[in-house]
Design an enzyme around this catalytic site. Sequence first.
Site, PDB file in Angstrom:
ATOM      1  N   CYS A 100     -36.348  70.863  50.579  1.00 41.18           N
ATOM      2  CA  CYS A 100     -35.748  71.982  51.295  1.00 41.18           C
ATOM      3  C   CYS A 100     -36.783  72.817  52.044  1.00 41.18           C
ATOM      4  O   CYS A 100     -37.815  73.147  51.514  1.00 41.18           O
ATOM      5  CB  CYS A 100     -34.934  72.847  50.333  1.00 41.18           C
ATOM      6  SG  CYS A 100     -35.791  73.242  48.800  1.00 41.18           S
ATOM      7  N   SER A 132     -27.019  76.346  42.909  1.00 38.59           N
ATOM      8  CA  SER A 132     -28.193  75.993  42.116  1.00 38.59           C
ATOM      9  C   SER A 132     -29.141  77.176  42.043  1.00 38.59           C
ATOM     10  O   SER A 132     -29.419  77.838  43.043  1.00 38.59           O
ATOM     11  CB  SER A 132     -28.898  74.796  42.769  1.00 38.59           C
ATOM     12  OG  SER A 132     -30.101  74.516  42.095  1.00 38.59           O
ATOM     13  N   ASN A 157     -40.278  64.606  45.752  1.00 38.19           N
ATOM     14  CA  ASN A 157     -40.402  64.304  47.177  1.00 38.19           C
ATOM     15  C   ASN A 157     -41.731  64.858  47.661  1.00 38.19           C
ATOM     16  O   ASN A 157     -41.996  66.045  47.437  1.00 38.19           O
ATOM     17  CB  ASN A 157     -39.303  65.084  47.914  1.00 38.19           C
ATOM     18  CG  ASN A 157     -38.462  64.207  48.782  1.00 38.19           C
ATOM     19  OD1 ASN A 157     -38.759  63.038  49.001  1.00 38.19           O
ATOM     20  ND2 ASN A 157     -37.393  64.785  49.285  1.00 38.19           N
ATOM     21  N   CYS A 164     -41.947  78.372  43.309  1.00 36.61           N
ATOM     22  CA  CYS A 164     -42.033  77.131  42.528  1.00 36.61           C
ATOM     23  C   CYS A 164     -43.076  76.236  43.191  1.00 36.61           C
ATOM     24  O   CYS A 164     -43.098  76.096  44.412  1.00 36.61           O
ATOM     25  CB  CYS A 164     -40.679  76.425  42.463  1.00 36.61           C
ATOM     26  SG  CYS A 164     -39.406  77.483  41.775  1.00 36.61           S
ATOM     27  N   GLY A 166     -34.129  78.982  49.734  1.00 40.04           N
ATOM     28  CA  GLY A 166     -33.850  80.279  49.116  1.00 40.04           C
ATOM     29  C   GLY A 166     -33.301  80.210  47.705  1.00 40.04           C
ATOM     30  O   GLY A 166     -32.801  79.183  47.270  1.00 40.04           O
ATOM     31  N   GLU A 167     -33.430  81.340  47.007  1.00 35.05           N
ATOM     32  CA  GLU A 167     -32.867  81.465  45.663  1.00 35.05           C
ATOM     33  C   GLU A 167     -31.559  82.263  45.800  1.00 35.05           C
ATOM     34  O   GLU A 167     -31.586  83.473  46.026  1.00 35.05           O
ATOM     35  CB  GLU A 167     -33.873  82.168  44.740  1.00 35.05           C
ATOM     36  CG  GLU A 167     -33.317  82.645  43.400  1.00 35.05           C
ATOM     37  CD  GLU A 167     -32.513  81.603  42.645  1.00 35.05           C
ATOM     38  OE1 GLU A 167     -33.014  80.501  42.397  1.00 35.05           O
ATOM     39  OE2 GLU A 167     -31.347  81.900  42.307  1.00 35.05           O
ATOM     40  N   GLU A 175     -31.913  75.989  57.872  1.00 31.82           N
ATOM     41  CA  GLU A 175     -31.356  74.661  58.047  1.00 31.82           C
ATOM     42  C   GLU A 175     -30.193  74.431  57.108  1.00 31.82           C
ATOM     43  O   GLU A 175     -30.103  74.996  56.024  1.00 31.82           O
ATOM     44  CB  GLU A 175     -32.421  73.587  57.867  1.00 31.82           C
ATOM     45  CG  GLU A 175     -33.052  73.598  56.514  1.00 31.82           C
ATOM     46  CD  GLU A 175     -34.158  72.553  56.403  1.00 31.82           C
ATOM     47  OE1 GLU A 175     -34.288  71.704  57.293  1.00 31.82           O
ATOM     48  OE2 GLU A 175     -34.871  72.599  55.408  1.00 31.82           O
ATOM     49  N   CYS A 212     -38.539  81.778  50.416  1.00 26.65           N
ATOM     50  CA  CYS A 212     -38.120  82.042  49.039  1.00 26.65           C
ATOM     51  C   CYS A 212     -39.275  82.721  48.319  1.00 26.65           C
ATOM     52  O   CYS A 212     -40.438  82.386  48.537  1.00 26.65           O
ATOM     53  CB  CYS A 212     -37.765  80.738  48.329  1.00 26.65           C
ATOM     54  SG  CYS A 212     -37.175  81.000  46.636  1.00 26.65           S
ATOM     55  N   CYS A 219     -25.220  71.048  52.405  1.00 26.75           N
ATOM     56  CA  CYS A 219     -26.176  71.862  51.654  1.00 26.75           C
ATOM     57  C   CYS A 219     -26.543  73.089  52.489  1.00 26.75           C
ATOM     58  O   CYS A 219     -27.034  72.950  53.606  1.00 26.75           O
ATOM     59  CB  CYS A 219     -27.407  71.018  51.350  1.00 26.75           C
ATOM     60  SG  CYS A 219     -28.713  71.930  50.536  1.00 26.75           S
ATOM     61  N   CYS A 223     -42.220  73.158  45.711  1.00 22.88           N
ATOM     62  CA  CYS A 223     -41.148  73.339  46.694  1.00 22.88           C
ATOM     63  C   CYS A 223     -41.669  73.872  48.027  1.00 22.88           C
ATOM     64  O   CYS A 223     -42.394  74.861  48.073  1.00 22.88           O
ATOM     65  CB  CYS A 223     -40.105  74.298  46.123  1.00 22.88           C
ATOM     66  SG  CYS A 223     -38.813  74.697  47.290  1.00 22.88           S
ATOM     67  N   SER A 245     -32.177  74.622  38.104  1.00 25.66           N
ATOM     68  CA  SER A 245     -33.428  73.919  38.356  1.00 25.66           C
ATOM     69  C   SER A 245     -34.286  74.083  37.114  1.00 25.66           C
ATOM     70  O   SER A 245     -34.911  75.122  36.928  1.00 25.66           O
ATOM     71  CB  SER A 245     -34.151  74.553  39.557  1.00 25.66           C
ATOM     72  OG  SER A 245     -33.531  74.156  40.751  1.00 25.66           O
ATOM     73  N   LEU A 246     -34.281  73.086  36.247  1.00 22.08           N
ATOM     74  CA  LEU A 246     -35.004  73.213  34.981  1.00 22.08           C
ATOM     75  C   LEU A 246     -36.454  72.758  35.155  1.00 22.08           C
ATOM     76  O   LEU A 246     -37.376  73.531  34.994  1.00 22.08           O
ATOM     77  CB  LEU A 246     -34.281  72.430  33.883  1.00 22.08           C
ATOM     78  CG  LEU A 246     -34.652  72.827  32.462  1.00 22.08           C
ATOM     79  CD1 LEU A 246     -34.216  74.240  32.149  1.00 22.08           C
ATOM     80  CD2 LEU A 246     -34.051  71.856  31.451  1.00 22.08           C
ATOM     81  N   HIS A 247     -36.628  71.485  35.471  1.00 17.19           N
ATOM     82  CA  HIS A 247     -37.937  70.931  35.861  1.00 17.19           C
ATOM     83  C   HIS A 247     -39.046  71.012  34.821  1.00 17.19           C
ATOM     84  O   HIS A 247     -40.176  70.605  35.076  1.00 17.19           O
ATOM     85  CB  HIS A 247     -38.444  71.563  37.178  1.00 17.19           C
ATOM     86  CG  HIS A 247     -37.440  71.543  38.285  1.00 17.19           C
ATOM     87  ND1 HIS A 247     -36.587  70.484  38.511  1.00 17.19           N
ATOM     88  CD2 HIS A 247     -37.124  72.463  39.237  1.00 17.19           C
ATOM     89  CE1 HIS A 247     -35.814  70.752  39.549  1.00 17.19           C
ATOM     90  NE2 HIS A 247     -36.103  71.947  40.002  1.00 17.19           N
TER      91      HIS A 247
HETATM   92  N1  SAH Z   1     -33.491  78.087  44.713  1.00 18.77           N
HETATM   93  C1  SAH Z   1     -32.485  77.295  44.129  1.00 18.77           C
HETATM   94  C2  SAH Z   1     -31.754  76.423  45.105  1.00 18.77           C
HETATM   95  C3  SAH Z   1     -32.573  75.786  46.176  1.00 18.77           C
HETATM   96  S1  SAH Z   1     -33.864  74.661  45.628  1.00 18.77           S
HETATM   97  C4  SAH Z   1     -33.041  76.460  43.020  1.00 18.77           C
HETATM   98  O1  SAH Z   1     -34.254  76.423  42.848  1.00 18.77           O
HETATM   99  O2  SAH Z   1     -32.261  75.876  42.300  1.00 18.77           O
HETATM  100  C5  SAH Z   1     -32.843  73.301  45.177  1.00 18.77           C
HETATM  101  C6  SAH Z   1     -33.552  72.095  44.714  1.00 18.77           C
HETATM  102  O3  SAH Z   1     -34.456  71.548  45.690  1.00 18.77           O
HETATM  103  C7  SAH Z   1     -34.456  72.197  43.511  1.00 18.77           C
HETATM  104  O4  SAH Z   1     -33.825  72.304  42.297  1.00 18.77           O
HETATM  105  C8  SAH Z   1     -35.052  70.856  43.568  1.00 18.77           C
HETATM  106  O5  SAH Z   1     -34.159  69.979  42.946  1.00 18.77           O
HETATM  107  C9  SAH Z   1     -35.126  70.533  45.041  1.00 18.77           C
HETATM  108  N2  SAH Z   1     -36.506  70.414  45.432  1.00 18.77           N
HETATM  109  C10 SAH Z   1     -37.368  71.364  45.837  1.00 18.77           C
HETATM  110  N3  SAH Z   1     -38.577  70.818  46.111  1.00 18.77           N
HETATM  111  C11 SAH Z   1     -38.462  69.509  45.863  1.00 18.77           C
HETATM  112  C12 SAH Z   1     -39.364  68.406  45.940  1.00 18.77           C
HETATM  113  N4  SAH Z   1     -40.617  68.556  46.354  1.00 18.77           N
HETATM  114  N5  SAH Z   1     -38.907  67.186  45.574  1.00 18.77           N
HETATM  115  C13 SAH Z   1     -37.620  67.022  45.157  1.00 18.77           C
HETATM  116  N6  SAH Z   1     -36.741  68.003  45.079  1.00 18.77           N
HETATM  117  C14 SAH Z   1     -37.155  69.238  45.421  1.00 18.77           C
HETATM  118 FE1  SF4 Z   2     -37.146  78.876  45.737  1.00 18.19          FE
HETATM  119 FE2  SF4 Z   2     -35.548  77.010  44.624  1.00 18.19          FE
HETATM  120 FE3  SF4 Z   2     -37.735  76.313  46.012  1.00 18.19          FE
HETATM  121 FE4  SF4 Z   2     -37.997  77.482  43.646  1.00 18.19          FE
HETATM  122  S1  SF4 Z   2     -37.039  75.467  44.030  1.00 18.19           S
HETATM  123  S2  SF4 Z   2     -39.191  78.000  45.494  1.00 18.19           S
HETATM  124  S3  SF4 Z   2     -36.302  78.901  43.644  1.00 18.19           S
HETATM  125  S4  SF4 Z   2     -35.947  77.346  46.814  1.00 18.19           S
END
Ligand code: SAH
Ligand code: SF4
Length: 372
Positions: free
Chosen positions: A354, A212, A311, A127, A180-181, A95, A123, A116, A130, A235-237
């Site tokens: 995503c 990212s 989210n 994480c 994806g990463e 997508e 992926c 985007c 995600c 993506s620090l989190h």
């Molecule tokens: N893999 C790369 C890029 C894709 S993910 C990375 O991790 O940076 C990009 C972003 O999607 C993450 O940094 C996060 O900000 C967002 N994301 C993923 N799951 C999410 C969720 N449940 N709620 C809010 N943002 C989310």
């Molecule tokens: Fe992959 Fe980014 Fe989602 Fe982590 S946040 S699972 S690296 S897409």
Amino acid sequence: MSTSEKPALTGETLDTLTARLKERGEPAFRAKQILEWVYKKRARTWDEMTNIPKPLRAWLAETFEFMPAQLVFNRQSSDVTDKLLLELHDRSLVETVIIRAPQEGVGLDESRKTICISTQVGCAMGCRFCASGLAGLKRDLSAGEIVAQLLQVCYREDARTPRARAELASFDNIVVMGMGEPLANYDAIVRALTIVNADWGLGFGARRITLSTSGLVPKILKLADEPLGIRLAISLHGATDEVREKIMPVNRAFPLAKLIPAVKAFSEKHGRMVTLEFILIEDVNDSLDQAEKLRDIARDLHAHVNLIPYNNVEGLPWKRPSVTRQERFADILRDAGVSVTLRREKGHDIDAACGQLRLKTEKDRELSASAG
Ligand code: SAH
Ligand code: SF4
């Protein structure tokens, strides 16, 4: 309609296409002509390339896939996001999301527009918050499949403004934040962004492209040495290893003591602010202690911080903190002079959890297959 496994024309750079044509004894200017048809005149078929001799067109059609990603549908998923669901030759789905971030005092048409893009099907990073990682990695996207996502956006815009070719430049930003990463698919993403940025390609400014990553340290250092000049988001989190490790397995291989110096090296080389993304998840990473630690990291890196209320993802237990708690977290950073954005309810769709659309469509497909 699915496409074949031939290499995609959209994955060719001016150099690689020139070399292929040279092998056939074609003059060097042909590659430029062909790419002009694809990216400037936006031809949709080989036959439209009227200044390319017919035998060459026939060879091109045999050798390359013109468009390696077919549009399944374009769905407006909220008043700020539009999703394009694309199907690849092996029926994989990806997508691409278009986001219109509302701005004070202007209509949606004049708001900031971001595209985007995705870089993998699924992926492998796992994480915990995600949706993209839930089913693991299916495969990498090719450079051509990544570029094709943007061409599909162009086609859609062209259809909306039939009198003129809509410029990709009317978009403010491209963010590599979809499924994806990206740095786990390094060569393809660098090649794709080279095509997106080049004059003979989509001509989109590198300064308006943000990649990212979840923090693949060696690849961040490698990217810092590329001549591309794109922006970086991390993506620090989690602001400590203890918290980050719980939600991001990548932190075991690349803990903060390795990640932070790599980010610093990148931003020093590029002279640009890096963005730290921080999803706020209730009782996981939203403590005031995390806010203080994040503040210190952001100051050390001169980084911008993007706070994103979590989210909901189907099947995951977490939720976002209350607005009061979100604000309190943000204030700790603001009060220290750190540049912070806290996503409002709508703009927050930007992150579009995503991969959720793809997962849903795959489920529907499985259901209809088992019903049939
Ligand atoms: N893999 C790369 C890029 C894709 S993910 C990375 O991790 O940076 C990009 C972003 O999607 C993450 O940094 C996060 O900000 C967002 N994301 C993923 N799951 C999410 C969720 N449940 N709620 C809010 N943002 C989310
Ligand atoms: Fe992959 Fe980014 Fe989602 Fe982590 S946040 S699972 S690296 S897409």
